[in-house]
Design an enzyme around this catalytic site. Structure first.
Site, PDB file in Angstrom:
ATOM      1  N   LYS A  52      12.963  27.490   0.136  1.00  0.00           N
ATOM      2  CA  LYS A  52      12.956  27.261   1.469  1.00  0.00           C
ATOM      3  C   LYS A  52      13.988  26.469   1.861  1.00  0.00           C
ATOM      4  CE  LYS A  52       9.112  30.370   3.118  1.00  0.00           C
ATOM      5  NZ  LYS A  52       7.956  29.979   3.374  1.00  0.00           N
ATOM      6  N   GLN A  96       3.173  26.264   7.135  1.00  0.00           N
ATOM      7  CA  GLN A  96       3.774  27.961   5.822  1.00  0.00           C
ATOM      8  C   GLN A  96       2.325  28.108   5.561  1.00  0.00           C
ATOM      9  OE1 GLN A  96       6.382  28.959   3.151  1.00  0.00           O
ATOM     10  NE2 GLN A  96       3.974  29.493   2.384  1.00  0.00           N
ATOM     11  N   ASP A 119       9.239  32.595  12.302  1.00  0.00           N
ATOM     12  CA  ASP A 119       8.385  33.720  10.874  1.00  0.00           C
ATOM     13  C   ASP A 119       8.014  34.739  12.336  1.00  0.00           C
ATOM     14  OD1 ASP A 119       8.235  33.027   8.578  1.00  0.00           O
ATOM     15  OD2 ASP A 119       6.554  31.072   8.560  1.00  0.00           O
TER      16      ASP A 119
END
Ligand code: NDP
Length: 283
Positions: A52, A96, A119
């Site tokens: 990322k 994450q 997200d």
């Protein structure tokens, strides 16, 4: 013989367009920035976060990493998220997963401001997806929908079978496919006679994390096969949930692993960061 859905190429095209949008934002004085929080030392997570960061670099998005000790208290994780919510220089916040099981990931996702929830895991954004309202769609399902769009695969009236009911892939996929007028079936580890559902699928999406699980006897001739699975063997090889060689001749379209859904997931994360910078920009 199936046509291969080239996620790698499509993701590259999307990233190039995002780079242009990022340059436009910078010209307007907005510097897109993503904050990523990682708790503990999960090896796979480290690889994902590194990827990322690399793609942020490529597009021109600033990347800020918060590496937290695995023994961090829930209170401190929440306080960090609140601090990042208040920071006007940060446009997107990503936690994450996985995080250590003693921490409450649901509370953490709920704390991320819906406007920075790139997200798409905040319950408000999940709800908006259910209502087919504009929102941040979680990146893997969003990437899959973009693949269908790019290859002119119309979902209207199609039987879509999804394997896997996780909050990050299977569940949001139900809504995405439903919003495109598909008839959706979702299966999981307790589903009896799985083949009955996979064989009925015009479009089969597998997200279960079982290497080469889907074989040709499980699919309908001409089915579209989307393989979300990423299974790492001890020798470092990566395979999907689908036995690619075995299924290839029977399917009409198929996504490879690697080079299919994976690169699209990261591209859609970047899309969501740029979207977070300006509600005026179309995505
Ligand atoms: P989870 O472990 O959270 O969920 C797996 C799901 O698969 C569960 O719903 C489970 O059922 C179901 N399942 C497991 N075994 C079977 C089986 N034999 N038959 C039917 N269903 C089964 O995984 P994730 O959703 O996080 O990820 C799934 C896979 O996708 C992994 O390989 C992951 O690495 C990959 N992935 C890839 C991404 C990409 O960008 N390409 C992004 C995210 C994930 P139950 O709920 O009953 O336990």
């Amino acid at each position: 013989m199936a046509e291969i859905i080239n996620g790698k190429k499509l993701a590259k095209e999307i990233r190039e367009k995002l780079k242009d949008k990022c340059d436009e934002l910078k010209a307007e004085g907005i510097k897109p920035k993503l904050a990523v929080i990682m708790v503990g030392n999960d090896k796979a997570s480290q690889i994902y976060v590194r990827n990322k960061s690399r793609v942020c670099d490529e597009i021109g998005i600033e990347f800020e990493e918060y590496l937290l000790d695995e023994n961090i208290r829930q209170k401190d994780l929440i306080n960090l998220i609140i601090k990042l919510n208040k920071d006007n220089t940060i446009h997107g916040i990503l936690l994450q997963s996985p995080i250590p099981s003693n921490l409450d990931i649901n509370e953490a996702f709920q704390t991320i401001s819906p406007e920075k929830d790139v997200d798409g895991f905040n319950p408000l954004n999940v709800g908006k997806l259910c209502l087919n309202q504009d929102t941040f769609i979680s990146c893997t399902p969003y990437g899959i929908m973009k693949m269908f769009e790019a290859y002119n695969i119309d979902l209207t009236g199609k039987n879509v079978t999804i394997l896997g009911r996780s909050n990050i892939v299977g569940k949001p996929l139900i809504q995405c496919c439903l919003n495109k007028n598909a008839t959706v079936t979702i299966c999981h580890s307790k589903t009896k006679d799985l083949s009955k559902y996979t064989q009925n699928a015009d479009i089969l999406i597998s997200a279960i994390g079982k290497s080469k699980f889907i074989t040709d006897n499980m699919i309908k001739t001409g089915a579209v096969i989307v393989d979300v699975g990423i299974n790492r063997s001890s020798d470092g090889n990566i395979t999907g949930d689908v036995d690619f060689e075995n299924v290839y001749n029977k399917a009409s379209y198929i996504t490879p692993v690697p080079g299919g859904v994976g690169p699209m997931t990261i591209a859609m994360l970047m899309n969501n960061v740029i979207k977070a910078c300006s509600s005026k920009m179309n995505n």
